[in-house]
Design a protein around this motif. Structure first.
Motif, PDB file in Angstrom:
ATOM      1  N   ASN A  29       7.333   1.875   7.661  1.00  8.90           N
ATOM      2  CA  ASN A  29       6.303   2.829   7.279  1.00  8.90           C
ATOM      3  C   ASN A  29       6.343   3.187   5.802  1.00  8.90           C
ATOM      4  N   LYS A  30       7.454   2.935   5.141  1.00 10.20           N
ATOM      5  CA  LYS A  30       7.619   3.384   3.760  1.00 10.20           C
ATOM      6  C   LYS A  30       7.473   2.268   2.732  1.00 10.20           C
ATOM      7  N   VAL A  31       8.077   1.116   3.011  1.00  9.18           N
ATOM      8  CA  VAL A  31       8.232   0.086   1.986  1.00  9.18           C
ATOM      9  C   VAL A  31       7.283  -1.077   2.226  1.00  9.18           C
ATOM     10  N   ALA A  32       6.614  -1.535   1.168  1.00 11.11           N
ATOM     11  CA  ALA A  32       5.705  -2.688   1.259  1.00 11.11           C
ATOM     12  C   ALA A  32       6.514  -3.956   1.035  1.00 11.11           C
ATOM     13  N   THR A  33       7.037  -4.515   2.118  1.00  7.46           N
ATOM     14  CA  THR A  33       7.887  -5.701   1.989  1.00  7.46           C
ATOM     15  C   THR A  33       7.139  -6.997   2.276  1.00  7.46           C
ATOM     16  N   ALA A  34       6.049  -6.947   3.004  1.00  9.51           N
ATOM     17  CA  ALA A  34       5.308  -8.170   3.316  1.00  9.51           C
ATOM     18  C   ALA A  34       4.561  -8.640   2.075  1.00  9.51           C
ATOM     19  N   VAL A  35       4.439  -9.957   1.932  1.00  9.95           N
ATOM     20  CA  VAL A  35       3.783 -10.551   0.767  1.00  9.95           C
ATOM     21  C   VAL A  35       2.551 -11.312   1.228  1.00  9.95           C
ATOM     22  N   GLU A  36       1.438 -11.098   0.526  1.00  9.95           N
ATOM     23  CA  GLU A  36       0.224 -11.880   0.753  1.00  9.95           C
ATOM     24  C   GLU A  36       0.013 -12.696  -0.519  1.00  9.95           C
ATOM     25  N   LEU A  37       0.203 -14.004  -0.410  1.00 16.02           N
ATOM     26  CA  LEU A  37       0.105 -14.908  -1.559  1.00 16.02           C
ATOM     27  C   LEU A  37      -1.221 -15.644  -1.489  1.00 16.02           C
ATOM     28  N   ARG A  38      -1.983 -15.598  -2.589  1.00 12.76           N
ATOM     29  CA  ARG A  38      -3.273 -16.295  -2.657  1.00 12.76           C
ATOM     30  C   ARG A  38      -3.203 -17.364  -3.743  1.00 12.76           C
ATOM     31  N   PHE A  39      -3.711 -18.561  -3.388  1.00  9.13           N
ATOM     32  CA  PHE A  39      -3.752 -19.671  -4.330  1.00  9.13           C
ATOM     33  C   PHE A  39      -5.113 -20.331  -4.214  1.00  9.13           C
ATOM     34  N   ASP A  40      -5.840 -20.375  -5.328  1.00  6.07           N
ATOM     35  CA  ASP A  40      -7.191 -20.938  -5.341  1.00  6.07           C
ATOM     36  C   ASP A  40      -7.107 -22.457  -5.474  1.00  6.07           C
ATOM     37  N   VAL A  41      -7.178 -23.126  -4.333  1.00  6.06           N
ATOM     38  CA  VAL A  41      -7.070 -24.589  -4.315  1.00  6.06           C
ATOM     39  C   VAL A  41      -8.295 -25.216  -4.969  1.00  6.06           C
ATOM     40  N   ALA A  42      -9.465 -24.652  -4.723  1.00 10.80           N
ATOM     41  CA  ALA A  42     -10.713 -25.249  -5.201  1.00 10.80           C
ATOM     42  C   ALA A  42     -10.827 -25.223  -6.729  1.00 10.80           C
ATOM     43  N   ARG A  43     -10.266 -24.201  -7.388  1.00 15.75           N
ATOM     44  CA  ARG A  43     -10.434 -24.066  -8.834  1.00 15.75           C
ATOM     45  C   ARG A  43      -9.117 -24.174  -9.611  1.00 15.75           C
ATOM     46  N   SER A  44      -8.084 -24.700  -9.013  1.00 17.06           N
ATOM     47  CA  SER A  44      -6.792 -24.789  -9.690  1.00 17.06           C
ATOM     48  C   SER A  44      -6.791 -25.950 -10.686  1.00 17.06           C
ATOM     49  N   PRO A  45      -6.474 -25.678 -11.961  1.00 14.26           N
ATOM     50  CA  PRO A  45      -6.409 -26.772 -12.940  1.00 14.26           C
ATOM     51  C   PRO A  45      -5.154 -27.640 -12.781  1.00 14.26           C
ATOM     52  N   SER A  46      -4.176 -27.164 -12.028  1.00 17.01           N
ATOM     53  CA  SER A  46      -2.920 -27.903 -11.868  1.00 17.01           C
ATOM     54  C   SER A  46      -3.039 -29.080 -10.913  1.00 17.01           C
ATOM     55  N   LEU A  47      -4.003 -29.021  -9.997  1.00 11.10           N
ATOM     56  CA  LEU A  47      -4.133 -30.057  -8.971  1.00 11.10           C
ATOM     57  C   LEU A  47      -5.042 -31.182  -9.451  1.00 11.10           C
ATOM     58  N   THR A  48      -4.695 -32.408  -9.078  1.00  5.59           N
ATOM     59  CA  THR A  48      -5.581 -33.529  -9.365  1.00  5.59           C
ATOM     60  C   THR A  48      -6.732 -33.509  -8.363  1.00  5.59           C
ATOM     61  N   GLU A  49      -7.793 -34.237  -8.672  1.00  7.68           N
ATOM     62  CA  GLU A  49      -8.970 -34.242  -7.789  1.00  7.68           C
ATOM     63  C   GLU A  49      -8.637 -34.790  -6.405  1.00  7.68           C
ATOM     64  N   ALA A  50      -7.793 -35.822  -6.356  1.00 13.77           N
ATOM     65  CA  ALA A  50      -7.449 -36.429  -5.064  1.00 13.77           C
ATOM     66  C   ALA A  50      -6.662 -35.444  -4.196  1.00 13.77           C
ATOM     67  N   VAL A  51      -5.694 -34.752  -4.797  1.00 16.30           N
ATOM     68  CA  VAL A  51      -4.881 -33.784  -4.053  1.00 16.30           C
ATOM     69  C   VAL A  51      -5.752 -32.621  -3.600  1.00 16.30           C
ATOM     70  N   ARG A  52      -6.625 -32.138  -4.501  1.00 17.19           N
ATOM     71  CA  ARG A  52      -7.521 -31.027  -4.163  1.00 17.19           C
ATOM     72  C   ARG A  52      -8.427 -31.408  -2.988  1.00 17.19           C
ATOM     73  N   ALA A  53      -8.970 -32.611  -3.014  1.00 15.45           N
ATOM     74  CA  ALA A  53      -9.861 -33.049  -1.929  1.00 15.45           C
ATOM     75  C   ALA A  53      -9.106 -33.128  -0.604  1.00 15.45           C
ATOM     76  N   ARG A  54      -7.865 -33.650  -0.647  1.00 11.47           N
ATOM     77  CA  ARG A  54      -7.087 -33.753   0.598  1.00 11.47           C
ATOM     78  C   ARG A  54      -6.742 -32.377   1.148  1.00 11.47           C
ATOM     79  N   LEU A  55      -6.376 -31.427   0.266  1.00 11.11           N
ATOM     80  CA  LEU A  55      -6.020 -30.086   0.729  1.00 11.11           C
ATOM     81  C   LEU A  55      -7.237 -29.344   1.276  1.00 11.11           C
ATOM     82  N   LEU A  56      -8.384 -29.502   0.621  1.00  5.13           N
ATOM     83  CA  LEU A  56      -9.593 -28.823   1.099  1.00  5.13           C
ATOM     84  C   LEU A  56     -10.120 -29.442   2.382  1.00  5.13           C
ATOM     85  N   ALA A  57      -9.831 -30.726   2.599  1.00  5.77           N
ATOM     86  CA  ALA A  57     -10.308 -31.403   3.810  1.00  5.77           C
ATOM     87  C   ALA A  57      -9.515 -30.990   5.042  1.00  5.77           C
ATOM     88  N   LYS A  58      -8.320 -30.424   4.823  1.00  3.33           N
ATOM     89  CA  LYS A  58      -7.518 -29.983   5.968  1.00  3.33           C
ATOM     90  C   LYS A  58      -8.219 -28.840   6.682  1.00  3.33           C
TER      91      LYS A  58
END
Length: 137
Positions: A29-58
């Motif tokens: 009730n007191k401490v915020a220990t859970a983590v919600e991590l968000r990663f923008d797969v569609a607009r990430s400059p780190s990913l190549t087009e092939a990797v982005r397409a495979r991840l979005l197709a999942k």
């Protein structure tokens, strides 16, 4: 963050700390220990087009319609451990998109498998024929 040959900047990750659900006494009730991590797969400059397409197709329920991956980690009691857990799961998700699936090589069924299938089919037909209402007088 390093994932195989890819390097993902920390500013691409959006972390939000929320209260975890489940047992844990007053700490929950007191401490915020859970983590919600968000990663923008569609607009990430780190990913190549092939990797982005495979991840979005999942068909992953953690992926939003806009192409943002949302990971929720609340397995551990400390914020830091949950943060590490979320990042490890993100790395595993991205790693699964790095390797292209091997193409399937079409093969023909063997003669024995065809005969097994037809034999089972004949057996099912005879069972169903035996169920018909003839000969009940």
């Amino acid at each position: 963050m390093q994932v195989g040959p890819l390097s993902i900047d920390d500013d691409e990750l959006v972390e939000r700390f929320v209260r975890a659900s489940g047992p844990g006494g007053q700490n929950v009730n007191k401490v915020a220990t859970a983590v919600e991590l968000r990663f923008d797969v569609a607009r990430s400059p780190s990913l190549t087009e092939a990797v982005r397409a495979r991840l979005l197709a999942k068909r992953d329920r953690r992926m939003t319609a806009e192409g943002v991956l949302v990971l929720s980690a609340q397995r551990f009691r400390t914020q830091e451990r949950n943060r590490e857990d979320a990042r490890e799961r993100l790395a595993a998700f991205i790693d699964s998109g790095l390797r292209a699936p091997t193409p399937r090589i079409a093969t023909r069924p063997t003669r024995a498998s065809k005969e097994r299938r037809l034999g089972e089919k004949r057996g099912r037909a005879s069972v169903k024929q035996g169920r018909s209402g003839r000969g009940w007088e």
